[in-house]
Design an enzyme around this catalytic site. Structure first.
Site, PDB file in Angstrom:
ATOM      1  N   GLU A  38     -36.927 -13.969   4.796  1.00  0.00           N
ATOM      2  CA  GLU A  38     -35.492 -13.801   4.540  1.00  0.00           C
ATOM      3  C   GLU A  38     -34.986 -14.846   3.553  1.00  0.00           C
ATOM      4  O   GLU A  38     -34.200 -14.534   2.651  1.00  0.00           O
ATOM      5  CB  GLU A  38     -34.702 -13.883   5.853  1.00  0.00           C
ATOM      6  CG  GLU A  38     -34.908 -12.701   6.773  1.00  0.00           C
ATOM      7  CD  GLU A  38     -34.391 -11.392   6.193  1.00  0.00           C
ATOM      8  OE1 GLU A  38     -33.541 -11.428   5.278  1.00  0.00           O
ATOM      9  OE2 GLU A  38     -34.833 -10.329   6.662  1.00  0.00           O
ATOM     10  N   TYR A 121     -25.967 -13.972   8.164  1.00  0.00           N
ATOM     11  CA  TYR A 121     -26.873 -12.859   7.883  1.00  0.00           C
ATOM     12  C   TYR A 121     -28.306 -13.195   8.302  1.00  0.00           C
ATOM     13  O   TYR A 121     -28.970 -12.428   9.007  1.00  0.00           O
ATOM     14  CB  TYR A 121     -26.857 -12.462   6.406  1.00  0.00           C
ATOM     15  CG  TYR A 121     -28.100 -11.680   6.065  1.00  0.00           C
ATOM     16  CD1 TYR A 121     -28.248 -10.366   6.505  1.00  0.00           C
ATOM     17  CD2 TYR A 121     -29.186 -12.281   5.416  1.00  0.00           C
ATOM     18  CE1 TYR A 121     -29.417  -9.665   6.282  1.00  0.00           C
ATOM     19  CE2 TYR A 121     -30.350 -11.591   5.189  1.00  0.00           C
ATOM     20  CZ  TYR A 121     -30.468 -10.279   5.624  1.00  0.00           C
ATOM     21  OH  TYR A 121     -31.636  -9.601   5.427  1.00  0.00           O
ATOM     22  N   ASP A 139     -26.219  -7.311   5.367  1.00  0.00           N
ATOM     23  CA  ASP A 139     -26.540  -7.762   4.013  1.00  0.00           C
ATOM     24  C   ASP A 139     -25.839  -6.838   3.019  1.00  0.00           C
ATOM     25  O   ASP A 139     -25.118  -5.915   3.391  1.00  0.00           O
ATOM     26  CB  ASP A 139     -28.057  -7.805   3.786  1.00  0.00           C
ATOM     27  CG  ASP A 139     -28.641  -6.444   3.461  1.00  0.00           C
ATOM     28  OD1 ASP A 139     -28.080  -5.419   3.928  1.00  0.00           O
ATOM     29  OD2 ASP A 139     -29.641  -6.385   2.741  1.00  0.00           O
ATOM     30  N   CYS A 194     -29.564   4.572  -1.399  1.00  0.00           N
ATOM     31  CA  CYS A 194     -28.137   4.340  -1.646  1.00  0.00           C
ATOM     32  C   CYS A 194     -27.963   3.082  -2.492  1.00  0.00           C
ATOM     33  O   CYS A 194     -27.310   2.119  -2.097  1.00  0.00           O
ATOM     34  CB  CYS A 194     -27.394   4.216  -0.310  1.00  0.00           C
ATOM     35  SG  CYS A 194     -25.601   4.274  -0.466  1.00  0.00           S
ATOM     36  N   CYS A 201     -28.423  10.468  -3.853  1.00  0.00           N
ATOM     37  CA  CYS A 201     -27.680  11.085  -2.746  1.00  0.00           C
ATOM     38  C   CYS A 201     -28.376  12.333  -2.201  1.00  0.00           C
ATOM     39  O   CYS A 201     -28.256  12.651  -1.011  1.00  0.00           O
ATOM     40  CB  CYS A 201     -26.265  11.416  -3.201  1.00  0.00           C
ATOM     41  SG  CYS A 201     -25.286   9.949  -3.637  1.00  0.00           S
ATOM     42  N   CYS A 204     -30.619  11.397   0.679  1.00  0.00           N
ATOM     43  CA  CYS A 204     -30.036  10.547   1.717  1.00  0.00           C
ATOM     44  C   CYS A 204     -29.899  11.296   3.047  1.00  0.00           C
ATOM     45  O   CYS A 204     -29.309  12.379   3.095  1.00  0.00           O
ATOM     46  CB  CYS A 204     -28.672  10.027   1.270  1.00  0.00           C
ATOM     47  SG  CYS A 204     -27.893   8.951   2.500  1.00  0.00           S
ATOM     48  N   CYS A 210     -21.279  11.375   4.641  1.00  0.00           N
ATOM     49  CA  CYS A 210     -20.838  10.364   3.674  1.00  0.00           C
ATOM     50  C   CYS A 210     -19.500  10.738   3.029  1.00  0.00           C
ATOM     51  O   CYS A 210     -19.412  11.681   2.232  1.00  0.00           O
ATOM     52  CB  CYS A 210     -21.901  10.169   2.600  1.00  0.00           C
ATOM     53  SG  CYS A 210     -21.462   8.887   1.393  1.00  0.00           S
TER      54      CYS A 210
END
Length: 303
Positions: A38, A121, A139, A194, A201, A204, A210
């Site tokens: 991370e 985070y 995030d 995304c 899209c 997705c 959405c």
């Protein structure tokens, strides 16, 4: 607002088939290994992190191992990942874990965020991905997906608001393992589908839910921040100075000024900053070397 089950089921099915085989996702990876991944991935593409992470974990597989390294060694190993202050923060974190927690990474968001260099985070990510904790991970990728799905906006606000956090936490599944899949899945969706630019899209799993897609994808392609050029920036010059020291060891101020490509006034300012941050230090002979020394110079003079 869509309920959690409306979004979780299609997302989980998609993630099961599209989950990237990242090394820190391998079975048996410690919470420390996830924390290192991370920190390395902050402001650095994941593709650039995999090999340095493997090398780092082989060398320093535990907080104790890293805590016993010196800062120059840590900075050399950080290499070209960029933003080397992250390496020093990770080093300080390891020393705190060894000193205050017996070498074991503490469990839970509250305990993790108390460590040096660990923000909300990162603490939530480690708790969720590696410690079996239910935590809301937010995030940039996750916030972009949820902002588009819920608010019909192309991009999230610059900072997480209390209102946003409360809304996003309501979407987090109650069952711990489902909450982990949710966090990782939405993050993966934001990274692969995304995307900020050129979102896919049609691929997705959340497209039918959405609001942004249904509104015609308003704001797509509009810049919300002014792009910053790396070429000729202070960051580039600092990088040249540190690269010279990583590759050649201690160097004179004159050698570093030549390598920096900067004018004397700018070079002195940046070298002074690096000294103050502990990324470099002056040796007894007056040369400059990586890492924090026993003292810092308050003033630097060009040749």
């Amino acid at each position: 607002m869509p309920s959690s089950p409306d979004l979780y089921s299609p997302l989980a099915a998609w993630f099961a088939n599209h989950r990237r085989a990242l090394p820190w996702r391998e079975e048996g990876t410690s919470a420390w290994g996830v924390l290192v991944s991370e920190i390395m991935s902050q402001q650095t593409p994941v593709a650039r992190v995999a090999e340095p992470w493997r090398t780092w974990m082989k060398r320093w597989p535990t907080p104790q191992a890293l805590a016993r390294a010196d800062s120059a060694e840590v900075l050399r190993a950080w290499g070209s990942l960029g933003y080397p202050r992250r390496a020093l923060r990770l080093h300080e974190c390891a020393r705190t874990v060894e000193r205050e927690h017996g070498g074991e990474l503490p469990v839970g968001v509250e305990a993790l965020v108390a460590l040096p260099g660990i923000g909300d985070y990162t603490a939530a990510a480690v708790a969720s991905f590696a410690q079996g904790q239910r935590a809301c991970v937010l995030d940039t990728n996750i916030r972009r997906v949820l902002t588009r799905v819920l608010d019909a906006k192309a991009a999230p606000s610059a900072h997480v608001t209390k209102r946003d956090r409360a809304r996003f936490e309501k979407l987090l599944p109650v069952e711990v393992e489902h909450s982990r899949i949710w966090n990782e899945g939405v993050m993966e969706l934001g990274a692969l589908v995304c995307r900020a630019r050129n979102p896919m899209c049609e691929a997705c799993p959340l497209s039918e839910h959405c609001a942004w897609l249904q509104a015609g994808r308003p704001g797509l392609g509009e810049r919300t921040t002014r792009p910053q050029s790396y070429e000729g920036s202070d960051r580039q010059i600092r990088g040249r100075i540190l690269k010279t020291l990583r590759e050649g060891g201690a160097a004179t101020v004159g050698t570093l000024e030549n390598a920096s490509g900067a004018d004397s006034e700018r070079f002195v300012r940046l070298l002074t900053d690096l000294l103050a941050e502990g990324l470099i230090s002056r040796t007894a002979s007056g040369e400059i070397t990586l890492g924090a020394g026993t003292h810092k110079e308050e003033h630097v003079h060009a040749r």
